[in-house]
Scaffold this active site. Structure first.
Site, PDB file in Angstrom:
ATOM      1  N   LYS A  97      -2.700  10.138  -5.439  1.00 31.18           N
ATOM      2  CA  LYS A  97      -3.471   9.095  -6.123  1.00 31.18           C
ATOM      3  C   LYS A  97      -4.731   8.698  -5.369  1.00 31.18           C
ATOM      4  O   LYS A  97      -5.610   8.069  -5.943  1.00 31.18           O
ATOM      5  CB  LYS A  97      -2.599   7.894  -6.478  1.00 31.18           C
ATOM      6  CG  LYS A  97      -2.404   6.844  -5.440  1.00 31.18           C
ATOM      7  CD  LYS A  97      -1.894   5.569  -6.126  1.00 31.18           C
ATOM      8  CE  LYS A  97      -1.420   4.564  -5.109  1.00 31.18           C
ATOM      9  NZ  LYS A  97      -1.110   3.287  -5.719  1.00 31.18           N
ATOM     10  N   ASP A  98      -4.835   9.078  -4.096  1.00 37.37           N
ATOM     11  CA  ASP A  98      -6.053   8.791  -3.341  1.00 37.37           C
ATOM     12  C   ASP A  98      -7.103   9.892  -3.469  1.00 37.37           C
ATOM     13  O   ASP A  98      -8.200   9.768  -2.939  1.00 37.37           O
ATOM     14  CB  ASP A  98      -5.717   8.582  -1.856  1.00 37.37           C
ATOM     15  CG  ASP A  98      -4.873   7.334  -1.647  1.00 37.37           C
ATOM     16  OD1 ASP A  98      -5.036   6.372  -2.418  1.00 37.37           O
ATOM     17  OD2 ASP A  98      -4.036   7.330  -0.722  1.00 37.37           O
ATOM     18  N   THR A 144      -2.186  -8.327  -4.104  1.00 37.48           N
ATOM     19  CA  THR A 144      -2.475  -6.927  -4.446  1.00 37.48           C
ATOM     20  C   THR A 144      -3.980  -6.802  -4.506  1.00 37.48           C
ATOM     21  O   THR A 144      -4.660  -7.728  -4.923  1.00 37.48           O
ATOM     22  CB  THR A 144      -1.871  -6.494  -5.793  1.00 37.48           C
ATOM     23  OG1 THR A 144      -2.278  -5.141  -6.051  1.00 37.48           O
ATOM     24  CG2 THR A 144      -2.312  -7.352  -6.971  1.00 37.48           C
ATOM     25  N   LEU A 147      -6.823  -3.439  -8.970  1.00 36.33           N
ATOM     26  CA  LEU A 147      -7.258  -4.049 -10.230  1.00 36.33           C
ATOM     27  C   LEU A 147      -6.279  -3.697 -11.338  1.00 36.33           C
ATOM     28  O   LEU A 147      -6.035  -4.470 -12.258  1.00 36.33           O
ATOM     29  CB  LEU A 147      -8.655  -3.550 -10.610  1.00 36.33           C
ATOM     30  CG  LEU A 147      -9.783  -3.806  -9.606  1.00 36.33           C
ATOM     31  CD1 LEU A 147     -11.099  -3.264 -10.153  1.00 36.33           C
ATOM     32  CD2 LEU A 147      -9.910  -5.291  -9.303  1.00 36.33           C
ATOM     33  N   ARG A 148      -5.734  -2.491 -11.255  1.00 29.76           N
ATOM     34  CA  ARG A 148      -4.771  -2.008 -12.248  1.00 29.76           C
ATOM     35  C   ARG A 148      -3.521  -2.887 -12.280  1.00 29.76           C
ATOM     36  O   ARG A 148      -3.056  -3.318 -13.344  1.00 29.76           O
ATOM     37  CB  ARG A 148      -4.394  -0.551 -11.893  1.00 29.76           C
ATOM     38  CG  ARG A 148      -3.271   0.066 -12.689  1.00 29.76           C
ATOM     39  CD  ARG A 148      -2.884   1.424 -12.126  1.00 29.76           C
ATOM     40  NE  ARG A 148      -2.405   1.329 -10.746  1.00 29.76           N
ATOM     41  CZ  ARG A 148      -1.182   1.011 -10.392  1.00 29.76           C
ATOM     42  NH1 ARG A 148      -0.271   0.764 -11.310  1.00 29.76           N
ATOM     43  NH2 ARG A 148      -0.837   0.931  -9.121  1.00 29.76           N
ATOM     44  N   ARG A 149      -2.978  -3.164 -11.096  1.00 28.94           N
ATOM     45  CA  ARG A 149      -1.766  -4.003 -11.044  1.00 28.94           C
ATOM     46  C   ARG A 149      -2.083  -5.417 -11.486  1.00 28.94           C
ATOM     47  O   ARG A 149      -1.345  -6.015 -12.282  1.00 28.94           O
ATOM     48  CB  ARG A 149      -1.209  -4.018  -9.613  1.00 28.94           C
ATOM     49  CG  ARG A 149      -0.613  -2.685  -9.210  1.00 28.94           C
ATOM     50  CD  ARG A 149      -0.272  -2.634  -7.733  1.00 28.94           C
ATOM     51  NE  ARG A 149       0.299  -1.328  -7.381  1.00 28.94           N
ATOM     52  CZ  ARG A 149       0.169  -0.745  -6.195  1.00 28.94           C
ATOM     53  NH1 ARG A 149      -0.507  -1.344  -5.219  1.00 28.94           N
ATOM     54  NH2 ARG A 149       0.715   0.431  -5.963  1.00 28.94           N
ATOM     55  N   ARG A 166      -5.171  -6.594   2.039  1.00 26.33           N
ATOM     56  CA  ARG A 166      -5.585  -5.274   2.490  1.00 26.33           C
ATOM     57  C   ARG A 166      -4.798  -4.870   3.726  1.00 26.33           C
ATOM     58  O   ARG A 166      -4.028  -5.620   4.277  1.00 26.33           O
ATOM     59  CB  ARG A 166      -7.093  -5.248   2.807  1.00 26.33           C
ATOM     60  CG  ARG A 166      -8.022  -5.138   1.604  1.00 26.33           C
ATOM     61  CD  ARG A 166      -8.001  -3.783   0.905  1.00 26.33           C
ATOM     62  NE  ARG A 166      -7.658  -2.671   1.781  1.00 26.33           N
ATOM     63  CZ  ARG A 166      -8.487  -1.831   2.344  1.00 26.33           C
ATOM     64  NH1 ARG A 166      -9.721  -1.937   2.159  1.00 26.33           N
ATOM     65  NH2 ARG A 166      -8.080  -0.853   3.111  1.00 26.33           N
ATOM     66  N   THR A 171       0.812  -3.608   7.991  1.00 28.44           N
ATOM     67  CA  THR A 171       0.011  -4.829   8.041  1.00 28.44           C
ATOM     68  C   THR A 171       0.339  -5.749   6.879  1.00 28.44           C
ATOM     69  O   THR A 171       0.467  -6.962   7.028  1.00 28.44           O
ATOM     70  CB  THR A 171      -1.496  -4.469   7.963  1.00 28.44           C
ATOM     71  OG1 THR A 171      -1.760  -3.414   8.878  1.00 28.44           O
ATOM     72  CG2 THR A 171      -2.363  -5.658   8.278  1.00 28.44           C
ATOM     73  N   ARG A 172       0.482  -5.166   5.705  1.00 25.44           N
ATOM     74  CA  ARG A 172       0.735  -5.992   4.514  1.00 25.44           C
ATOM     75  C   ARG A 172       2.090  -6.692   4.593  1.00 25.44           C
ATOM     76  O   ARG A 172       2.218  -7.858   4.248  1.00 25.44           O
ATOM     77  CB  ARG A 172       0.685  -5.133   3.255  1.00 25.44           C
ATOM     78  CG  ARG A 172      -0.717  -4.704   2.948  1.00 25.44           C
ATOM     79  CD  ARG A 172      -0.792  -4.029   1.602  1.00 25.44           C
ATOM     80  NE  ARG A 172      -2.049  -3.327   1.522  1.00 25.44           N
ATOM     81  CZ  ARG A 172      -2.638  -2.969   0.390  1.00 25.44           C
ATOM     82  NH1 ARG A 172      -2.056  -3.232  -0.760  1.00 25.44           N
ATOM     83  NH2 ARG A 172      -3.779  -2.341   0.402  1.00 25.44           N
ATOM     84  N   CYS A 260     -10.811   4.777  -8.272  1.00 28.83           N
ATOM     85  CA  CYS A 260      -9.787   3.822  -7.864  1.00 28.83           C
ATOM     86  C   CYS A 260     -10.272   2.403  -8.113  1.00 28.83           C
ATOM     87  O   CYS A 260      -9.589   1.441  -7.840  1.00 28.83           O
ATOM     88  CB  CYS A 260      -9.369   4.036  -6.416  1.00 28.83           C
ATOM     89  SG  CYS A 260     -10.672   3.663  -5.246  1.00 28.83           S
TER      90      CYS A 260
HETATM   91  C1  DPM Z   1      -5.081   3.644  -4.827  1.00 33.28           C
HETATM   92  C2  DPM Z   1      -4.709   2.337  -5.168  1.00 33.28           C
HETATM   93  C3  DPM Z   1      -3.942   1.871  -4.079  1.00 33.28           C
HETATM   94  C4  DPM Z   1      -3.874   2.913  -3.101  1.00 33.28           C
HETATM   95  C5  DPM Z   1      -5.087   1.623  -6.445  1.00 33.28           C
HETATM   96  C6  DPM Z   1      -3.932   1.452  -7.444  1.00 33.28           C
HETATM   97  C7  DPM Z   1      -3.320   0.516  -3.977  1.00 33.28           C
HETATM   98  C8  DPM Z   1      -4.282  -0.480  -3.392  1.00 33.28           C
HETATM   99  C9  DPM Z   1      -3.681  -1.835  -3.186  1.00 33.28           C
HETATM  100  C10 DPM Z   1      -5.898   4.584  -5.632  1.00 33.28           C
HETATM  101  N1  DPM Z   1      -4.602   3.965  -3.584  1.00 33.28           N
HETATM  102  O1  DPM Z   1      -2.789   1.866  -7.229  1.00 33.28           O
HETATM  103  O2  DPM Z   1      -4.176   0.855  -8.514  1.00 33.28           O
HETATM  104  O3  DPM Z   1      -2.504  -2.096  -3.474  1.00 33.28           O
HETATM  105  O4  DPM Z   1      -4.424  -2.681  -2.690  1.00 33.28           O
HETATM  106  C11 DPM Z   1      -1.989   3.941  -1.744  1.00 33.28           C
HETATM  107  C12 DPM Z   1      -0.597   3.687  -1.554  1.00 33.28           C
HETATM  108  C13 DPM Z   1       0.058   4.939  -1.640  1.00 33.28           C
HETATM  109  C14 DPM Z   1      -0.929   5.886  -1.836  1.00 33.28           C
HETATM  110  C15 DPM Z   1       0.042   2.378  -1.327  1.00 33.28           C
HETATM  111  C16 DPM Z   1       0.417   1.614  -2.576  1.00 33.28           C
HETATM  112  C17 DPM Z   1       1.546   5.270  -1.457  1.00 33.28           C
HETATM  113  C18 DPM Z   1       2.252   5.707  -2.730  1.00 33.28           C
HETATM  114  C19 DPM Z   1       1.901   7.056  -3.309  1.00 33.28           C
HETATM  115  C20 DPM Z   1      -3.152   2.944  -1.768  1.00 33.28           C
HETATM  116  N2  DPM Z   1      -2.150   5.257  -1.864  1.00 33.28           N
HETATM  117  O5  DPM Z   1      -0.076   1.876  -3.696  1.00 33.28           O
HETATM  118  O6  DPM Z   1       1.261   0.705  -2.458  1.00 33.28           O
HETATM  119  O7  DPM Z   1       2.044   8.103  -2.641  1.00 33.28           O
HETATM  120  O8  DPM Z   1       1.527   7.073  -4.481  1.00 33.28           O
END
Ligand code: DPM
Length: 360
Positions: A97-98, A144, A147-149, A166, A171-172, A260
């Site tokens: 997702k990144d 959080t 924006l999606r959540r 953040r 840390t969170r 994102c």
């Molecule tokens: C992206 C988002 C977030 C990550 C945006 C979204 C969450 C940011 C936040 C694109 N990347 O999900 O709408 O909560 O402030 C990220 C996480 C993981 C991969 C952590 C998480 C782990 C889970 C996975 C950060 N990237 O979302 O809690 O492998 O999918």
């Protein structure tokens, strides 16, 4: 020893073998994810020498600004790609997702591993342990920076308030537990599971509460597109169903031109050779939204498995051993669903969301 950009070692019997270097971010989650891929490769290819190289990325360094505001799509991936480019590493493990839906030229996703639980999860402050979101008092603050959540949950749970949080997972959790700023935070269940923090999950959010992000819960291995040896090696890690779901999701996001930093969410399912994709876009407060579902057949009418050209990519993914027609169908599904939403006004919703977020 052979000449060239690669690194080699000689074993005790005088045999020369190539060292495969794996790049990773330094956070604990990134290390766990990279180690799990390295272990699988070690099992499948006991003769290769694996080396893990840790690196910091912009996303790790900028900790005080919401992700959606930094405006850099390849936040967590750029430094790792630079190292790939310079042959300092041979593969990089990411959360899918990144990874942007359009990779820089010369790179490809050589493996998408079996998806973990893709849903989001609620982690409560210890004083709220055992509660669910609807049982939290009025004006409880949820952390959080997605924006999606926030968009989906604001609509669903109007009694709650949402604030940015953040930092990496460690840390969170610290910010949640050791202060009184947040009643709960929302995180991907997959990340929590991989960290061994399953016990902190108070509630897993169903698609009715909150649909997940494109590619959430799946690990991806990024490689140099020209490096056929490495591509061949990592391709055994592909999980077909995950690959097809994620191709559809990524094609959907790419056609919407979302990164994102926009509230876009999906839900996919494979049942009886049918791939179902539900996709949605939201205004920042969730009051305005568009959501549709489409499906496509993944069944391959051709008898023999056609060889997929290794230069052929589907939204950045190279998967030569998975049916080309199924991959085409998955990509088309994402495209068609995005076009359907665009015809209903998705562009306007996303443009306003982007402008408001940039201005806030
Ligand atoms: C992206 C988002 C977030 C990550 C945006 C979204 C969450 C940011 C936040 C694109 N990347 O999900 O709408 O909560 O402030 C990220 C996480 C993981 C991969 C952590 C998480 C782990 C889970 C996975 C950060 N990237 O979302 O809690 O492998 O999918």
């Amino acid at each position: 020893m052979e000449e060239g950009p690669y690194k080699y070692v000689m074993d005790g019997n005088g045999r020369v073998s190539r060292v495969i270097r794996i790049g990773t971010r330094k956070s604990q989650l990134a290390r766990i994810q990279t180690d799990s891929v390295a272990e699988k490769l070690k099992e499948l290819f006991p003769e290769v020498h694996l080396e893990i190289v840790g690196m910091s990325t912009i996303g790790d360094k900028i900790l005080d600004t919401a992700l959606s505001k930094i405006g850099e799509k390849s936040l967590f991936t750029k430094e790792l790609e630079n190292a790939l480019e310079k042959n300092e590493v041979d593969l990089v493990v990411h959360s899918l997702k990144d990874l942007p839906t359009t990779l820089p030229p010369g790179f490809t996703i050589g493996a998408v591993l079996r998806r973990e639980d893709p849903h989001d999860a609620v982690v409560m402050h210890p004083k709220n342990a055992g509660k669910s979101l609807d049982a939290l008092p009025n004006k409880s603050v949820i952390g959080t920076s997605s924006l999606r959540r926030a968009a989906q949950l604001k609509k669903r749970f109007p009694h709650l308030e949402f604030k940015d949080i953040r930092g990496n997972l460690n840390t969170r959790l610290k910010k949640l537990d050791e202060k009184e700023d947040f009643a709960a935070i929302i995180l991907a269940a997959a990340g929590l599971r991989r960290m061994g923090w399953d016990s902190r999950i108070s509630q897993t959010l169903s698609p009715e509460d909150c649909m997940y992000a494109i590619g959430q819960g799946a690990l991806a291995v990024e490689v140099r597109a020209r490096d056929t040896d490495i591509l061949e090696m990592v391709s055994v890690l592909h999980h077909s169903e995950t690959v097809l779901r994620c191709i559809a999701e990524r094609a959907f996001l790419r056609q919407l031109e979302g990164g994102c930093s926009v509230p876009v969410a999906v839900n996919t399912e494979v049942k009886d050779s049918q791939l179902y994709l539900t996709g949605a876009v939201y205004s920042l407060d969730g009051s305005d939204s568009l959501k549709e579902t489409m499906q496509t057949s993944l069944a391959d009418d051709k008898q023999e498995l056609e060889e997929v050209d290794e230069r052929m990519q589907h939204v950045g993914v190279t998967a030569t051993k998975i049916s080309a027609s199924a991959q085409d169908a998955a990509e088309k599904l994402g495209l068609d669903l995005a076009n359907l939403l665009l015809s209903k006004g998705a562009k306007e919703i996303l443009t306003v969301a982007r402008q408001l977020n940039d201005a806030s």
